[in-house]
Design an enzyme around this catalytic site. Structure first.
Site, PDB file in Angstrom:
ATOM      1  N   HIS A   1       0.674  -1.126  -0.017  1.00 27.96           N
ATOM      2  CA  HIS A   1       0.016  -0.034   0.263  1.00 27.96           C
ATOM      3  C   HIS A   1       0.794   1.288  -0.111  1.00 27.96           C
ATOM      4  O   HIS A   1       1.935   1.378   0.792  1.00 27.96           O
ATOM      5  CB  HIS A   1      -1.019  -0.189   0.999  1.00 27.96           C
ATOM      6  CG  HIS A   1      -0.219   0.104   2.533  1.00 27.96           C
ATOM      7  ND1 HIS A   1       0.343   1.286   3.358  1.00 27.96           N
ATOM      8  CD2 HIS A   1       0.446  -1.044   3.445  1.00 27.96           C
ATOM      9  CE1 HIS A   1       0.870   1.081   4.199  1.00 27.96           C
ATOM     10  NE2 HIS A   1       0.940  -0.344   4.425  1.00 27.96           N
ATOM     11  N   ASP A   2       0.453   2.382  -0.783  1.00 26.26           N
ATOM     12  CA  ASP A   2       1.112   3.765  -0.828  1.00 26.26           C
ATOM     13  C   ASP A   2       2.484   3.709  -1.351  1.00 26.26           C
ATOM     14  O   ASP A   2       3.120   4.694  -1.175  1.00 26.26           O
ATOM     15  CB  ASP A   2       0.960   4.402   0.447  1.00 26.26           C
ATOM     16  CG  ASP A   2      -0.794   4.386   1.124  1.00 26.26           C
ATOM     17  OD1 ASP A   2      -1.471   4.932   0.345  1.00 26.26           O
ATOM     18  OD2 ASP A   2      -1.037   3.669   1.963  1.00 26.26           O
TER      19      ASP A   2
ATOM     20  N   GLY B   1       4.885  -1.025   2.971  1.00 25.24           N
ATOM     21  CA  GLY B   1       4.019  -0.006   2.498  1.00 25.24           C
ATOM     22  C   GLY B   1       4.984   1.439   2.478  1.00 25.24           C
ATOM     23  O   GLY B   1       5.962   1.553   3.151  1.00 25.24           O
TER      24      GLY B   1
END
Length: 259
Positions: A118-119, A136
């Site tokens: 994520h991200d 992440g």
């Protein structure tokens, strides 16, 4: 161009000349640009925004729910640019919160089994070897190469034109233009072969980059003093300025430096 054996949610937006093979799955809230190819058993999940000319291979999961305890079910995004090749069993998670997204630029090559959490933000023309993985909030700048089995821990950054050799694990930032190797990971030298091969870096510039990294890694001085000596002794081009800015603003500290 679209197999009747594929599932495409009626809300998905599909561009022109898109090929969707049998048993592919395309979720709602998905946008796919022109001239993309989605291979069998690939899954394009809610929140994915994909540009043109991308190829997604068998078993890839694009836009998966983030593996983050902070995630509360928001409608978040994965943004993919143009002309990317995403090979078999790659997993890319979308962002955790609406304030950020997972972002993949243009012209990247993700080999089998890559996982981008994520991200994570990936620039342009990067290569991820088989099974390379990021936690992440990592950042991978343009033209970086991560070898097979490389692991980046949370919020690490890799600079432009860096080469991280197979199997390395990093909990710190990897500065630009270098080769990183070994476990624990450390500076191995500058990425001179690739820099020269691509033709973007004249011999004098490569030599100056090497001199700069000698100040950091081989002169036995503090990082602060090394940076000061680089600015005094070496002509500062835009490439050197980017390198120094990367190091000076590193949130995790750079590999191989304890001061």
């Amino acid at each position: 161009m679209i197999s009747p054996l594929a599932y495409i949610d009626p809300e998905a937006k599909i561009g022109k000349n898109v090929t969707v093979h049998p048993f592919a799955y395309i979720d709602k809230n998905v946008e796919i640009g022109d001239n993309c190819t989605i291979m069998p058993y690939a899954s394009i999940l809610s929140g994915t925004r994909m540009g043109a000319g991308n190829t997604i291979y068998q078993g890839a999961i694009i836009g998966a729910t983030p593996q983050d305890f902070k995630f509360k079910g928001e409608d978040t995004l994965l943004k993919i640019g143009n002309q990317n090749t995403i090979r078999e069993k790659v997993i890319i998670n979308r962002g955790t919160a609406q304030s950020d997204s997972t972002i993949i630029g243009d012209g990247n090559f993700l080999l089998e089994g890559v996982h981008l959490a994520h991200d994570t933000h990936v620039g342009n023309n990067c290569v991820f070897g088989n099974g390379a993985k990021t936690a992440g909030n990592c950042i991978v700048d343009d033209r970086a190469i991560l070898g097979s089995g490389v692991i980046l821990k949370h919020a690490c950054r890799v600079g432009r034109w860096a080469l991280v050799r197979d199997g390395c694990r990093s909990s710190k930032d990897i500065p630009p233009y270098i080769v990183a190797d070994h476990n624990p990971i450390t500076y191995y030298g500058i990425n001179a072969v690739i820099l020269a091969k691509e033709g973007h870096f004249p011999e004098e510039l490569i030599d100056n980059i090497a001199k700069a990294y000698r100040q950091i890694y081989q002169c036995g001085t503090s990082l602060e003093n090394a940076i000061r000596r680089i600015r005094e002794l070496i002509p500062i081009t835009s490439e050197l300025e980017y390198m120094l800015s990367f190091i000076e603003h590193s949130g995790k500290g750079i590999i191989g430096v304890n001061i």
